[in-house]
Design an enzyme around this catalytic site. Structure first.
Site, PDB file in Angstrom:
ATOM      1  N   GLU A  22      -4.005   5.711  -5.229  1.00  0.00           N
ATOM      2  CA  GLU A  22      -5.071   4.674  -5.338  1.00  0.00           C
ATOM      3  C   GLU A  22      -4.703   3.485  -4.412  1.00  0.00           C
ATOM      4  OE1 GLU A  22      -8.097   4.400  -8.287  1.00  0.00           O
ATOM      5  OE2 GLU A  22      -7.752   6.336  -9.029  1.00  0.00           O
ATOM      6  N   GLN A  56      15.805   1.760 -22.465  1.00  0.00           N
ATOM      7  CA  GLN A  56      17.154   1.111 -22.798  1.00  0.00           C
ATOM      8  C   GLN A  56      17.383   0.750 -24.171  1.00  0.00           C
ATOM      9  OE1 GLN A  56      19.045   0.953 -19.963  1.00  0.00           O
ATOM     10  NE2 GLN A  56      20.790  -0.216 -20.908  1.00  0.00           N
TER      11      GLN A  56
HETATM   12  C1  LIG Z   1       0.035  12.141  -8.971  1.00  0.00           C
HETATM   13  C2  LIG Z   1      -0.756  11.899  -7.856  1.00  0.00           C
HETATM   14  C3  LIG Z   1      -2.261  12.186  -7.955  1.00  0.00           C
HETATM   15  C4  LIG Z   1      -3.141  11.858  -6.916  1.00  0.00           C
HETATM   16  N1  LIG Z   1      -4.546  11.997  -6.798  1.00  0.00           N
HETATM   17  C5  LIG Z   1      -5.203  11.990  -5.815  1.00  0.00           C
HETATM   18  C6  LIG Z   1      -6.591  12.226  -5.703  1.00  0.00           C
HETATM   19  O1  LIG Z   1      -7.087  12.664  -6.933  1.00  0.00           O
HETATM   20  N2  LIG Z   1      -7.133  12.358  -4.524  1.00  0.00           N
HETATM   21  C7  LIG Z   1      -6.729  11.642  -3.319  1.00  0.00           C
HETATM   22  O2  LIG Z   1      -7.361  11.851  -2.361  1.00  0.00           O
HETATM   23  N3  LIG Z   1      -5.491  11.496  -3.302  1.00  0.00           N
HETATM   24  C8  LIG Z   1      -4.771  11.619  -4.468  1.00  0.00           C
HETATM   25  N4  LIG Z   1      -3.419  11.297  -4.289  1.00  0.00           N
HETATM   26  C9  LIG Z   1      -2.764  10.883  -3.128  1.00  0.00           C
HETATM   27  C10 LIG Z   1      -2.230   9.458  -3.073  1.00  0.00           C
HETATM   28  O3  LIG Z   1      -3.451   8.440  -2.904  1.00  0.00           O
HETATM   29  C11 LIG Z   1      -1.395   9.199  -1.848  1.00  0.00           C
HETATM   30  O4  LIG Z   1      -0.089   9.824  -2.454  1.00  0.00           O
HETATM   31  C12 LIG Z   1      -1.158   7.713  -1.496  1.00  0.00           C
HETATM   32  O5  LIG Z   1      -2.206   7.395  -0.877  1.00  0.00           O
HETATM   33  C13 LIG Z   1       0.025   7.769  -0.793  1.00  0.00           C
HETATM   34  O6  LIG Z   1      -0.077   8.518   0.569  1.00  0.00           O
HETATM   35  P1  LIG Z   1       1.364   9.278   1.012  1.00  0.00           P
HETATM   36  O7  LIG Z   1       1.488  10.306  -0.287  1.00  0.00           O
HETATM   37  O8  LIG Z   1       0.699  10.325   1.951  1.00  0.00           O
HETATM   38  O9  LIG Z   1       2.471   8.449   1.188  1.00  0.00           O
HETATM   39  P2  LIG Z   1       2.380   7.633   2.938  1.00  0.00           P
HETATM   40  O10 LIG Z   1       1.076   7.154   3.322  1.00  0.00           O
HETATM   41  O11 LIG Z   1       3.286   8.302   3.571  1.00  0.00           O
HETATM   42  O12 LIG Z   1       3.115   6.356   2.265  1.00  0.00           O
HETATM   43  C14 LIG Z   1       4.547   6.390   1.744  1.00  0.00           C
HETATM   44  C15 LIG Z   1       5.015   4.808   1.322  1.00  0.00           C
HETATM   45  O13 LIG Z   1       4.890   4.202   2.471  1.00  0.00           O
HETATM   46  C16 LIG Z   1       4.696   2.610   2.139  1.00  0.00           C
HETATM   47  N5  LIG Z   1       3.545   2.106   2.696  1.00  0.00           N
HETATM   48  C17 LIG Z   1       2.409   2.783   3.314  1.00  0.00           C
HETATM   49  N6  LIG Z   1       1.623   1.993   3.817  1.00  0.00           N
HETATM   50  C18 LIG Z   1       2.333   0.789   3.704  1.00  0.00           C
HETATM   51  C19 LIG Z   1       1.647  -0.398   4.274  1.00  0.00           C
HETATM   52  N7  LIG Z   1       0.396  -0.553   4.841  1.00  0.00           N
HETATM   53  N8  LIG Z   1       2.494  -1.319   4.268  1.00  0.00           N
HETATM   54  C20 LIG Z   1       3.863  -1.388   3.512  1.00  0.00           C
HETATM   55  N9  LIG Z   1       4.284  -0.292   3.007  1.00  0.00           N
HETATM   56  C21 LIG Z   1       3.427   0.902   3.050  1.00  0.00           C
HETATM   57  C22 LIG Z   1       4.328   2.903   0.338  1.00  0.00           C
HETATM   58  O14 LIG Z   1       5.671   2.547   0.056  1.00  0.00           O
HETATM   59  C23 LIG Z   1       3.941   4.299   0.372  1.00  0.00           C
HETATM   60  O15 LIG Z   1       4.332   4.621  -0.879  1.00  0.00           O
HETATM   61  C24 LIG Z   1      -2.337  11.493  -5.622  1.00  0.00           C
HETATM   62  C25 LIG Z   1      -1.109  11.104  -5.477  1.00  0.00           C
HETATM   63  C26 LIG Z   1      -0.237  11.467  -6.568  1.00  0.00           C
HETATM   64  C27 LIG Z   1       1.032  11.127  -6.403  1.00  0.00           C
END
Ligand SMILES: Cc1cc2nc3c(=O)[nH]c(=O)nc-3n(C[C@H](O)[C@H](O)[C@H](O)COP(=O)(O)OP(=O)(O)OC[C@H]3O[C@@H](n4cnc5c(N)ncnc54)[C@H](O)[C@@H]3O)c2cc1C
Length: 379
Positions: A364, A337
């Site tokens: 994480e 901003q």
């Molecule tokens: C750039 C990047 C790098 C990554 N690197 C790695 C890696 O090296 N190794 C690896 O294993 N994984 C990696 N990940 C995966 C990452 O850990 C997951 O994307 C993350 O755990 C979320 O899982 P998901 O994307 O399946 O979202 P989902 O599990 O579908 O969750 C979606 C959303 O739901 C909400 N939510 C989830 N659980 C709850 C709860 N209990 N209460 C309230 N709200 C909730 C949150 O807002 C969350 O963002 C990476 C992800 C990204 C984006």
């Protein structure tokens, strides 16, 4: 000039201050790097950081074993992130990818660590799957015992360093019990037959990232890290060490945004005076500085507590990660901003910080998940 006063806080020892100074000087000379080919950039960063000795804190020193120093990990991530997000990524993954081996590996498995700490091998952490990101215990991938081997079948996704890693720490269902208690961890070299990159994933702040297929990947039983059924516990122990360091990376991004803003507000003339003289701008800058200091206090509290021997720092690390990543997003938004149109110009440093910070609130353990963790810890 970035604020260095936090280094005088009692969380640190002189060796931490010396390390931060040495690393900062290296960064000023060597960063940022060209991000146009992230695979090449990351390979090169790992090699150069390794050669300069800066990857040593990422894993156990087999010649002189001891616990990982979380303050050094946090200071390193903060410093690298302030200079270049990709350098922070390259450093962080060497730790996350080998954390299970440092903490639970056999001496034979730990032989890999001499190479990862020297920047001669790249590591990755393969936990997430298409159906199980936050809901880790719901993973589908299986590891089936077959004689002296395990056979791994399934998919992992969002795997940082996927495609360029030399070794993967892989979590798979071995079925000792339903849910979290039936998962085990494995060390899988990247050249194991059947392990393939199914898709490269592009994100708003690109780094090497992939979906991986495990088509009957056969590894010896000696590739298991820890005991059968301990995989979930191992993954959580690794995250317990590294979760505060995600906050530290966010802190590095936020500090850079604040520095850039101070520079901009001091030099940009508006209505006959520097932008800084506008009280509303001063209000934003005060909020930014407060968020930076508060995040730093939470991060280094968590790191210090772990380094002092606390078996787990679940609450402290969750607070540090949640606060530092969420507030860094706000700090960077304010920086955009105050930079006006330049703030959204592709290639401007605050524009890249705006993209870099976003994923840290998801991986994480998403921010929402950290809130659940904190609430359960203080109940
Ligand atoms: C750039 C990047 C790098 C990554 N690197 C790695 C890696 O090296 N190794 C690896 O294993 N994984 C990696 N990940 C995966 C990452 O850990 C997951 O994307 C993350 O755990 C979320 O899982 P998901 O994307 O399946 O979202 P989902 O599990 O579908 O969750 C979606 C959303 O739901 C909400 N939510 C989830 N659980 C709850 C709860 N209990 N209460 C309230 N709200 C909730 C949150 O807002 C969350 O963002 C990476 C992800 C990204 C984006």
């Amino acid at each position: 000039m970035p604020d260095r006063s936090f280094l005088d806080w009692p969380f640190f020892e002189q060796r931490h201050r010396d390390w931060a100074d040495k690393l900062d000087a290296w960064c000023a000379k060597n960063l940022p790097v060209d991000h146009s080919d992230v695979d090449t950039a990351c390979r090169d960063l790992v090699a150069r950081l390794g050669e300069a000795g800066f990857l040593k804190p990422t894993a156990l020193d087999t010649a002189n074993p001891g616990p990982l120093d979380v303050r050094t990990l946090c200071l390193t991530r903060e410093t690298l992130a302030r200079h270049d997000g990709l350098a922070d990524f390259a450093f962080a993954m060497q730790g996350l990818g080998t954390g299970a081996i440092s903490l639970f590996g056999t001496p034979e498995q730990q032989q890999w660590l001499d190479r990862t700490r020297a920047g001669k091998a790249i590591s990755a952490f393969a936990l997430s799957e298409p159906r199980s990101g936050s809901d880790v215990a719901n993973m589908d991938m299986t590891a089936t015992r077959d004689g002296d081997d395990y056979v791994l079948s399934g998919e992992k996704t969002w795997i940082s360093n996927g495609g360029i890693a030399d070794l993967y720490t892989v979590f798979a269902r071995t079925g000792e019990a339903p849910g979290a208690k039936g998962i085990s961890a494995f060390l899988v070299p990247a050249d194991t037959p059947g392990l393939e990159v199914a898709e490269r994933l592009d994100v708003i702040a690109p780094h090497p990232l992939a979906r991986l297929s495990f088509n009957d990947v056969r590894v010896p039983a000696s590739a298991m890290i820890g005991k059968p059924g301990d995989g979930f516990k191992i993954a959580m122990s690794v995250l317990d060490v590294f979760r505060s360091t995600v906050g530290a990376a966010a802190l590095g991004f936020a500090r850079r945004a604040l520095d850039e803003t101070l520079d901009r507000a001091g030099n940009r003339e508006l209505f006959g005076a520097p932008l800084f003289e506008l009280q509303m701008v001063q209000g934003h800058i005060a909020d930014m500085a407060l968020d930076v200091d508060a995040a730093a206090l939470l991060i280094y509290r968590a790191a210090w507590t772990k380094d002092m021997g606390a078996p787990r720092v679940t609450r402290e690390a969750a607070m540090a990660k949640l606060f530092a990543t969420d507030r860094a997003q706000q700090v960077i938004d304010k920086a955009v901003q105050i930079h006006g149109g330049d703030g959204v110009r592709r290639g401007h440093i605050v524009e890249s910080l705006y993209r870099e910070i976003r994923a840290l609130r998801i991986y994480e353990g998403a921010s929402d998940v950290q809130k659940v963790v904190i609430a359960r810890q203080i109940k």
